[in-house]
Design a protein around this motif. Structure first.
Motif, PDB file in Angstrom:
ATOM      1  N   ASP A 170     -17.878   5.502   3.389  1.00  0.00           N
ATOM      2  CA  ASP A 170     -18.765   4.460   3.921  1.00  0.00           C
ATOM      3  C   ASP A 170     -19.048   3.333   2.925  1.00  0.00           C
ATOM      4  O   ASP A 170     -19.305   2.210   3.312  1.00  0.00           O
ATOM      5  N   TYR A 171     -19.013   3.623   1.646  1.00  0.00           N
ATOM      6  CA  TYR A 171     -19.429   2.655   0.630  1.00  0.00           C
ATOM      7  C   TYR A 171     -18.286   1.871   0.002  1.00  0.00           C
ATOM      8  O   TYR A 171     -18.516   0.944  -0.766  1.00  0.00           O
ATOM      9  N   GLY A 172     -17.030   2.219   0.295  1.00  0.00           N
ATOM     10  CA  GLY A 172     -15.934   1.521  -0.358  1.00  0.00           C
ATOM     11  C   GLY A 172     -14.584   1.827   0.238  1.00  0.00           C
ATOM     12  O   GLY A 172     -14.447   2.613   1.184  1.00  0.00           O
ATOM     13  N   ILE A 173     -13.575   1.193  -0.338  1.00  0.00           N
ATOM     14  CA  ILE A 173     -12.186   1.399   0.058  1.00  0.00           C
ATOM     15  C   ILE A 173     -11.371   1.540  -1.218  1.00  0.00           C
ATOM     16  O   ILE A 173     -11.461   0.705  -2.122  1.00  0.00           O
ATOM     17  N   LEU A 174     -10.592   2.607  -1.298  1.00  0.00           N
ATOM     18  CA  LEU A 174      -9.704   2.796  -2.440  1.00  0.00           C
ATOM     19  C   LEU A 174      -8.289   2.474  -1.997  1.00  0.00           C
ATOM     20  O   LEU A 174      -7.733   3.140  -1.120  1.00  0.00           O
ATOM     21  N   LEU A 175      -7.723   1.429  -2.597  1.00  0.00           N
ATOM     22  CA  LEU A 175      -6.358   1.025  -2.294  1.00  0.00           C
ATOM     23  C   LEU A 175      -5.453   1.486  -3.426  1.00  0.00           C
ATOM     24  O   LEU A 175      -5.738   1.250  -4.598  1.00  0.00           O
ATOM     25  N   THR A 176      -4.363   2.150  -3.081  1.00  0.00           N
ATOM     26  CA  THR A 176      -3.357   2.527  -4.069  1.00  0.00           C
ATOM     27  C   THR A 176      -2.186   1.580  -3.865  1.00  0.00           C
ATOM     28  O   THR A 176      -1.521   1.617  -2.838  1.00  0.00           O
ATOM     29  N   LEU A 192       0.859  -1.183   0.000  1.00  0.00           N
ATOM     30  CA  LEU A 192       0.000   0.000   0.000  1.00  0.00           C
ATOM     31  C   LEU A 192       0.894   1.231   0.000  1.00  0.00           C
ATOM     32  O   LEU A 192       1.743   1.396   0.876  1.00  0.00           O
ATOM     33  N   VAL A 193       0.717   2.079  -0.989  1.00  0.00           N
ATOM     34  CA  VAL A 193       1.559   3.257  -1.142  1.00  0.00           C
ATOM     35  C   VAL A 193       1.167   4.335  -0.142  1.00  0.00           C
ATOM     36  O   VAL A 193       2.012   5.027   0.404  1.00  0.00           O
ATOM     37  N   LYS A 194      -0.114   4.462   0.099  1.00  0.00           N
ATOM     38  CA  LYS A 194      -0.593   5.454   1.055  1.00  0.00           C
ATOM     39  C   LYS A 194      -1.785   4.894   1.804  1.00  0.00           C
ATOM     40  O   LYS A 194      -2.319   3.837   1.442  1.00  0.00           O
ATOM     41  N   LYS A 195      -2.194   5.595   2.821  1.00  0.00           N
ATOM     42  CA  LYS A 195      -3.314   5.137   3.627  1.00  0.00           C
ATOM     43  C   LYS A 195      -4.565   5.028   2.750  1.00  0.00           C
ATOM     44  O   LYS A 195      -4.867   5.923   1.972  1.00  0.00           O
ATOM     45  N   PRO A 196      -5.292   3.923   2.859  1.00  0.00           N
ATOM     46  CA  PRO A 196      -6.482   3.748   2.020  1.00  0.00           C
ATOM     47  C   PRO A 196      -7.539   4.818   2.321  1.00  0.00           C
ATOM     48  O   PRO A 196      -7.710   5.230   3.464  1.00  0.00           O
ATOM     49  N   TRP A 197      -8.206   5.237   1.265  1.00  0.00           N
ATOM     50  CA  TRP A 197      -9.328   6.164   1.430  1.00  0.00           C
ATOM     51  C   TRP A 197     -10.558   5.313   1.647  1.00  0.00           C
ATOM     52  O   TRP A 197     -10.851   4.411   0.855  1.00  0.00           O
ATOM     53  N   MET A 198     -11.292   5.586   2.735  1.00  0.00           N
ATOM     54  CA  MET A 198     -12.402   4.717   3.103  1.00  0.00           C
ATOM     55  C   MET A 198     -13.684   5.493   3.384  1.00  0.00           C
ATOM     56  O   MET A 198     -14.037   5.730   4.526  1.00  0.00           O
TER      57      MET A 198
END
Length: 122
Positions: A74-80, A66-72
């Motif tokens: 309520d409806y999802g999680i964005l993993l970079t 994971l390059v940076k902290k996931p954006w979370m």
């Protein structure tokens, strides 16, 4: 001598109708191909995802970090993600309806509050 004579021209209404009809057909074809392309891209991200220690993820037989902290939201999680070998970044959306509720809660908990390793406690 001709009994009747006329200079036939294309009316503006006919030109407009033809232009609109062909324009709509082209847009429908483009939307269809875009839909097919989108479905192929969605199918390409299917597979088992494993959260490992130290913000690493195993996905598609490769190890990612994971390059940076996931954006979370309520409806999802964005993993970079960045592959351990190579340099092509990947953004992966995990949406609430992708998995069971218990899996979803556990993943969010692990990403929000990663476990403290033995090395960090001492």
């Amino acid at each position: 001598m001709a009994q009747w004579r006329c200079d036939v021209r294309i009316s503006r209404c006919t030109q407009l109708f033809s232009l609109l009809t062909h324009g709509v057909l082209v847009l429908l074809i483009l939307l269809l191909f875009q839909g097919i392309r989108s479905q192929k891209r969605l199918a390409a991200v299917r597979g088992e995802l494993r959260l490992l220690a130290d913000w690493r993820i195993n996905w598609h037989g490769r190890e990612w970090r994971l390059v940076k902290k996931p954006w979370m939201p309520d409806y999802g999680i964005l993993l970079t993600l960045h592959p351990m070998e190579g340099n092509k970044y990947q953004r992966l959306w995990l949406v609430l309806d992708n998995m069971e509720r218990e899996e979803w809660r556990y993943l969010r908990q692990r990403l929000l509050y990663p476990p403290v390793s033995d090395d960090e406690e001492t």
